[in-house]
Design an enzyme around this catalytic site. Structure first.
Site, PDB file in Angstrom:
ATOM      1  NE  ARG A 179      79.178 109.558   6.931  1.00 63.83           N
ATOM      2  CZ  ARG A 179      79.961 108.752   5.920  1.00 63.83           C
ATOM      3  NH1 ARG A 179      79.449 108.722   4.633  1.00 63.83           N
ATOM      4  NH2 ARG A 179      80.868 107.828   6.118  1.00 63.83           N
ATOM      5  CG  ASP A 198      58.853 119.387  25.659  1.00 67.29           C
ATOM      6  OD1 ASP A 198      59.037 119.454  24.404  1.00 67.29           O
ATOM      7  OD2 ASP A 198      58.805 120.056  26.425  1.00 67.29           O
ATOM      8  CG  ASP A 248      63.127 120.863  22.054  1.00 63.17           C
ATOM      9  OD1 ASP A 248      63.240 120.234  23.032  1.00 63.17           O
ATOM     10  OD2 ASP A 248      62.136 121.348  21.282  1.00 63.17           O
TER      11      ASP A 248
END
Ligand SMILES: *[C@@H]1O[C@H](CO)[C@@H](O)[C@H](O)[C@H]1NC(C)=O
Ligand SMILES: *[C@@H]1O[C@H](CO)[C@@H](O)[C@H](O)[C@H]1NC(C)=O
Length: 381
Positions: free
Chosen positions: A221, A295, A291
């Protein structure tokens, strides 16, 4: 009659018009026929979206006490409708019971002396009320509240509400509960670390504008939005599911533009950035990034497929593209720098620091104390 035909007709009538009254009538009907507002009443300069129609209160009232109740307290301030509330005190207001707002209220948290003002321990509710503006205010329910059915902020069946630069954390039921809410904006806010159901915001009815918010470490949500929605320049971090419509039978349209979804340690399926979106929905999506690689670098890729929604080739709402002034990457920078109540306090700084790890830190929690912050996890104000 189309717009150019109308304009032609008005020109002809203008040629033969004689009186000022006629001219005024023509101008008013021309604006109405073009769908233009006659006056641009805004909740405050820079307010955007459907909640910007709120005008709040006009009668000055100064909060002079951080006590839970009594003369000059926040509870006292919001007990009478029509008030425009400012703060002569800063710090946490530790509530022993929920606070219900009256209608036509403005809460100007930005007027509190540094480091600002907020509540802890119970729900703030605008349920069934209308015309409410809340700015620069911290709403942190947390496990001081034993009522697991309450949220940090509740605006069920409210109308014309704008939350701007608010920090809504440690919600138990939802961070923001807005079932049946009409004409809502949530902008420039941090909605993070819900501890009970671990949900961000649940809105039904709408229309609603979600604009430049930072959503952090929730199960789902972010938001659940069963409404015609604008979702523009938001950043969602460390989600298990992010933008959802919960496979509703309702038919809604969604403009989803220039948002950034960023996976974190709790993200199990990064592709749940859009969740439970069925063919009843229509969506215009552009400029969104995901993304997913955790990383430590902001390096998202395009993410403009909105579940099974029918693809719109242009926004359902004519104002959406104009609101999307930032790219997803620029929205990330802006939200990191400015979202939430100002000045930024310990809780918000902690939340933002997890986002900046870009995949390395962050957790979905069940108790605000697990943030490690003082004051039982509420931090000090
Ligand atoms: C409400 O108070 C704020 C802060 O003092 C002020 O900037 C604003 O103009 C006031 N609004 C109205 C409608 O009185
Ligand atoms: C919602 O806002 C529109 C203007 O954009 C207004 O016409 C309508 O009355 C509002 N709805 C409510 C319930 O106030």
């Amino acid at each position: 009659m189309n717009t150019s035909a109308r304009l032609l007709r008005y020109e002809r009538i203008l040629d033969s018009s004689r009186t000022m009254a006629q001219l005024m009538y023509l101008l008013v009907s021309l604006f109405l026929s073009l769908g233009l507002p006659l006056v641009s009443a805004l909740a405050f300069p820079g307010a955007v979206g459907f909640g910007s129609v709120a005008t709040g209160g006009t009668t000055p009232f100064v909060v002079t006490s951080l006590a839970d109740s009594g003369t000059g307290t926040f509870r006292d301030a919001v007990s009478v409708s029509g008030r425009n509330i400012t703060f002569a005190v800063s710090g946490y207001i530790n509530l022993a019971s929920p606070v219900s707002l009256s209608s036509s209220i403005t809460v100007n948290g930005q007027t509190a002396p540094s480091p600002g003002v907020g509540i802890m321990g119970r729900e703030i509710s605008a349920s069934d009320k209308s015309n409410i503006i809340i700015r620069n205010f911290r709403m942190r329910q947390g496990n001081l509240d034993s009522d697991t059915g309450k949220s940090a902020f509740n605006m069920g069946h409210a109308s014309n509400v704008i939350l701007d630069h608010c920090s809504v954390e440690y919600g138990v039921w939802d961070s923001i509960d807005a079932v049946g809410a009409v004409n809502v904006t949530v902008s420039n806010s941090i909605i993070a670390l819900p501890i009970g159901q671990q949900f961000g915001a649940h809105l039904e009815t709408g229309p609603v504008t979600w604009y430049r918010n930072l959503w952090v470490s929730a199960h789902n949500r972010q938001p659940l939005t069963k409404a015609n929605s604008q979702y523009i320049n938001n950043v969602v971090y460390n989600y298990q599911a992010a933008y959802t419509v919960a496979n509703t039978g309702g038919l809604f349209s969604h403009d989803i533009i220039n948002n950034y979804f960023i996976a974190g340690p709790s993200t199990t399926s990064a592709n749940d950035d859009y969740f439970q979106i069925n063919t009843n929905q229509k969506a215009f999506a552009s400029g969104n990034l995901l993304d997913s690689n955790k990383d430590g670098v902001l390096n998202g890729v395009a993410a403009n497929t909105i579940g099974s929604a029918v693809v719109l080739t242009s926004p359902w709402n004519p104002t959406s593209q104009g609101l999307a002034t930032l790219s997803a990457a620029a929205a990330y920078a802006s939200v990191i720098a400015t979202a939430g109540a100002s000045p930024r306090d310990q809780v918000d700084a902690f939340v933002v620091s997890t986002v900046q790890s870009l995949g390395k830190t962050g957790a979905i929690i069940t108790n605000q104390a697990s943030t490690g912050l003082g004051n039982n996890g509420y931090g000090t104000l």
